[in-house]
Motif scaffolding. Structure first.
Motif, PDB file in Angstrom:
ATOM      1  N   ALA A 149       0.832  -1.210   0.000  1.00 27.87           N
ATOM      2  CA  ALA A 149       0.000   0.000   0.000  1.00 27.87           C
ATOM      3  C   ALA A 149       0.864   1.256   0.000  1.00 27.87           C
ATOM      4  N   ALA A 150       1.943   1.236   0.766  1.00 26.46           N
ATOM      5  CA  ALA A 150       2.836   2.397   0.822  1.00 26.46           C
ATOM      6  C   ALA A 150       3.552   2.604  -0.508  1.00 26.46           C
ATOM      7  N   LEU A 151       3.932   1.517  -1.154  1.00 30.77           N
ATOM      8  CA  LEU A 151       4.597   1.626  -2.451  1.00 30.77           C
ATOM      9  C   LEU A 151       3.647   2.162  -3.519  1.00 30.77           C
ATOM     10  N   ALA A 152       2.410   1.670  -3.516  1.00 30.72           N
ATOM     11  CA  ALA A 152       1.428   2.166  -4.481  1.00 30.72           C
ATOM     12  C   ALA A 152       1.195   3.655  -4.296  1.00 30.72           C
ATOM     13  N   HIS A 153       1.096   4.087  -3.042  1.00 31.14           N
ATOM     14  CA  HIS A 153       0.901   5.511  -2.751  1.00 31.14           C
ATOM     15  C   HIS A 153       2.115   6.314  -3.198  1.00 31.14           C
ATOM     16  N   ALA A 154       3.307   5.806  -2.916  1.00 33.34           N
ATOM     17  CA  ALA A 154       4.526   6.520  -3.296  1.00 33.34           C
ATOM     18  C   ALA A 154       4.661   6.630  -4.812  1.00 33.34           C
ATOM     19  N   ALA A 155       4.186   5.605  -5.522  1.00 29.17           N
ATOM     20  CA  ALA A 155       4.263   5.614  -6.983  1.00 29.17           C
ATOM     21  C   ALA A 155       3.080   6.337  -7.617  1.00 29.17           C
ATOM     22  N   GLN A 156       2.165   6.837  -6.773  1.00 31.52           N
ATOM     23  CA  GLN A 156       0.944   7.499  -7.248  1.00 31.52           C
ATOM     24  C   GLN A 156       0.168   6.583  -8.194  1.00 31.52           C
ATOM     25  N   ALA A 157       0.092   5.327  -7.796  1.00 32.25           N
ATOM     26  CA  ALA A 157      -0.582   4.308  -8.596  1.00 32.25           C
ATOM     27  C   ALA A 157      -1.885   3.887  -7.927  1.00 32.25           C
ATOM     28  N   ASP A 158      -2.655   3.123  -8.637  1.00 34.26           N
ATOM     29  CA  ASP A 158      -3.882   2.553  -8.091  1.00 34.26           C
ATOM     30  C   ASP A 158      -3.517   1.670  -6.891  1.00 34.26           C
ATOM     31  N   PRO A 159      -4.319   1.702  -5.820  1.00 31.84           N
ATOM     32  CA  PRO A 159      -4.011   0.870  -4.650  1.00 31.84           C
ATOM     33  C   PRO A 159      -3.882  -0.614  -4.974  1.00 31.84           C
ATOM     34  N   ARG A 160      -4.496  -1.049  -6.065  1.00 31.73           N
ATOM     35  CA  ARG A 160      -4.411  -2.459  -6.469  1.00 31.73           C
ATOM     36  C   ARG A 160      -3.318  -2.698  -7.502  1.00 31.73           C
ATOM     37  N   PRO A 162      -0.529  -3.983  -9.531  1.00 30.42           N
ATOM     38  CA  PRO A 162       0.229  -5.230  -9.371  1.00 30.42           C
ATOM     39  C   PRO A 162       1.729  -5.006  -9.215  1.00 30.42           C
ATOM     40  N   VAL A 163       2.248  -3.922  -9.794  1.00 26.97           N
ATOM     41  CA  VAL A 163       3.684  -3.647  -9.657  1.00 26.97           C
ATOM     42  C   VAL A 163       4.038  -3.396  -8.194  1.00 26.97           C
ATOM     43  N   ALA A 164       3.176  -2.678  -7.493  1.00 31.35           N
ATOM     44  CA  ALA A 164       3.421  -2.411  -6.074  1.00 31.35           C
ATOM     45  C   ALA A 164       3.406  -3.714  -5.273  1.00 31.35           C
ATOM     46  N   TYR A 165       2.467  -4.604  -5.585  1.00 28.28           N
ATOM     47  CA  TYR A 165       2.375  -5.860  -4.845  1.00 28.28           C
ATOM     48  C   TYR A 165       3.546  -6.784  -5.175  1.00 28.28           C
ATOM     49  N   LEU A 166       3.952  -6.830  -6.445  1.00 22.81           N
ATOM     50  CA  LEU A 166       5.095  -7.650  -6.818  1.00 22.81           C
ATOM     51  C   LEU A 166       6.387  -7.112  -6.192  1.00 22.81           C
ATOM     52  N   SER A 167       6.526  -5.803  -6.177  1.00 26.37           N
ATOM     53  CA  SER A 167       7.708  -5.189  -5.559  1.00 26.37           C
ATOM     54  C   SER A 167       7.726  -5.433  -4.059  1.00 26.37           C
ATOM     55  N   ALA A 168       6.578  -5.288  -3.429  1.00 21.12           N
ATOM     56  CA  ALA A 168       6.493  -5.524  -1.986  1.00 21.12           C
ATOM     57  C   ALA A 168       6.835  -6.965  -1.647  1.00 21.12           C
ATOM     58  N   ALA A 169       6.387  -7.902  -2.486  1.00 19.77           N
ATOM     59  CA  ALA A 169       6.689  -9.313  -2.231  1.00 19.77           C
ATOM     60  C   ALA A 169       8.189  -9.565  -2.266  1.00 19.77           C
ATOM     61  N   GLN A 170       8.881  -8.948  -3.216  1.00 18.78           N
ATOM     62  CA  GLN A 170      10.332  -9.140  -3.313  1.00 18.78           C
ATOM     63  C   GLN A 170      11.065  -8.470  -2.146  1.00 18.78           C
ATOM     64  N   LEU A 171      10.682  -7.249  -1.823  1.00 21.04           N
ATOM     65  CA  LEU A 171      11.340  -6.527  -0.731  1.00 21.04           C
ATOM     66  C   LEU A 171      11.041  -7.178   0.620  1.00 21.04           C
ATOM     67  N   ALA A 172       9.787  -7.560   0.826  1.00 18.62           N
ATOM     68  CA  ALA A 172       9.422  -8.213   2.088  1.00 18.62           C
ATOM     69  C   ALA A 172      10.067  -9.585   2.182  1.00 18.62           C
ATOM     70  N   GLY A 173      10.213 -10.275   1.041  1.00 14.22           N
ATOM     71  CA  GLY A 173      10.878 -11.570   1.052  1.00 14.22           C
ATOM     72  C   GLY A 173      12.333 -11.451   1.480  1.00 14.22           C
ATOM     73  N   ALA A 174      13.029 -10.454   0.946  1.00 13.36           N
ATOM     74  CA  ALA A 174      14.409 -10.213   1.372  1.00 13.36           C
ATOM     75  C   ALA A 174      14.468  -9.909   2.864  1.00 13.36           C
ATOM     76  N   HIS A 175      13.511  -9.124   3.315  1.00 14.95           N
ATOM     77  CA  HIS A 175      13.474  -8.764   4.733  1.00 14.95           C
ATOM     78  C   HIS A 175      13.239  -9.992   5.605  1.00 14.95           C
ATOM     79  N   ARG A 176      12.374 -10.918   5.152  1.00 15.51           N
ATOM     80  CA  ARG A 176      12.104 -12.127   5.940  1.00 15.51           C
ATOM     81  C   ARG A 176      13.369 -12.978   6.080  1.00 15.51           C
ATOM     82  N   VAL A 177      14.150 -13.063   5.013  1.00 16.69           N
ATOM     83  CA  VAL A 177      15.398 -13.823   5.088  1.00 16.69           C
ATOM     84  C   VAL A 177      16.335 -13.213   6.127  1.00 16.69           C
ATOM     85  N   LEU A 178      16.433 -11.900   6.120  1.00 18.08           N
ATOM     86  CA  LEU A 178      17.289 -11.203   7.087  1.00 18.08           C
ATOM     87  C   LEU A 178      16.766 -11.393   8.508  1.00 18.08           C
TER      88      LEU A 178
END
Length: 222
Positions: A149-160, A162-178
């Motif tokens: 949601a924060a990425l979509a807002h920062a990109a001034q994109a629709d809350p839904r 898909p780029v924001a959700y795909l990006s969040a999945a990759q960033l959150a995945g890296a964070h989970r490993v750490l």
């Protein structure tokens, strides 16, 4: 008129005291419960025993913590919002990826909602309890959704978007490993210097792998 003003002026500190007492009660319950859980195991401690140890009623415990798991994760709101907050507060010229990398590494010297660092006892408590691990996975999902949601807002994109959700999945995945490596080191009571060095290096690898794709995503204009 003077009497009314006096009453209004007095009402603010009184409300502040009530809020402070509620916060202190909440913190005391979480502290007492967590110590009991660490000593005996999460599944082996009842709400009634926590209430007795804290000198309150069972209802009081349940009012503050409807879920027993939240006595352990009493800071869950801050944890869930942690990655989204980094994106919201990123510096001018900084992308989401660079902000998340910077804040993670800079937080490693002490326990922080963004890095998962904790005492060995707490790390073992969560690791040894299926219910607590399940609750932490729920928090992971909520944290990823908040980041999207924060990425979509920062990109001034629709809350839904898909780029924001795909990006969040990759960033959150890296964070989970750490986060998981941090917890493993905490369970092993690794020295602070080793912990910081190893996780800093892993963060460089994790975020570096995402650099070609996300290095410029949601870069904040100056």
């Amino acid at each position: 008129m003077t009497e009314v003003r006096t009453t209004q002026a007095a009402a603010v500190p009184e409300e502040g005291r009530r809020g402070r007492k509620k916060r202190e009660t909440r913190e005391r319950l979480a502290h007492v419960a967590t110590l009991m859980f660490i000593e005996r195991g999460f599944e082996n401690v009842t709400i009634a025993e926590i209430a007795e140890a804290a000198d309150v009623s069972k209802m009081t415990v349940s009012n503050y913590f409807p879920l027993k798991e939240d006595l352990v994760f009493d800071a869950h709101e801050g944890v869930v919002d942690s990655l989204a907050r980094v994106v919201r507060e990123r510096a001018a010229g900084e992308s989401a990826l660079h902000a998340l990398h910077r804040v993670f590494v800079s937080s490693l010297e002490r326990p922080h909602v963004v890095n998962g660092r904790c005492t060995p006892g707490f790390a073992r408590l969560v690791h040894d309890s299926p219910r607590l691990r399940a609750r932490e996975r729920e928090m992971d999902e909520q944290r990823e959704a908040a980041l999207a949601a924060a990425l979509a807002h920062a990109a001034q994109a629709d809350p839904r978007d898909p780029v924001a959700y795909l990006s969040a999945a990759q960033l959150a995945g890296a964070h989970r490993v750490l986060w998981r490596r941090m917890r493993a080191l905490c369970r092993a009571a690794a020295p602070a210097a080793q912990l910081c060095e190893e996780v800093t290096e892993l963060a460089g690898t994790a975020f570096g792998l995402l650099e070609p794709v996300l290095g410029d995503y949601c870069r904040r204009e100056g």
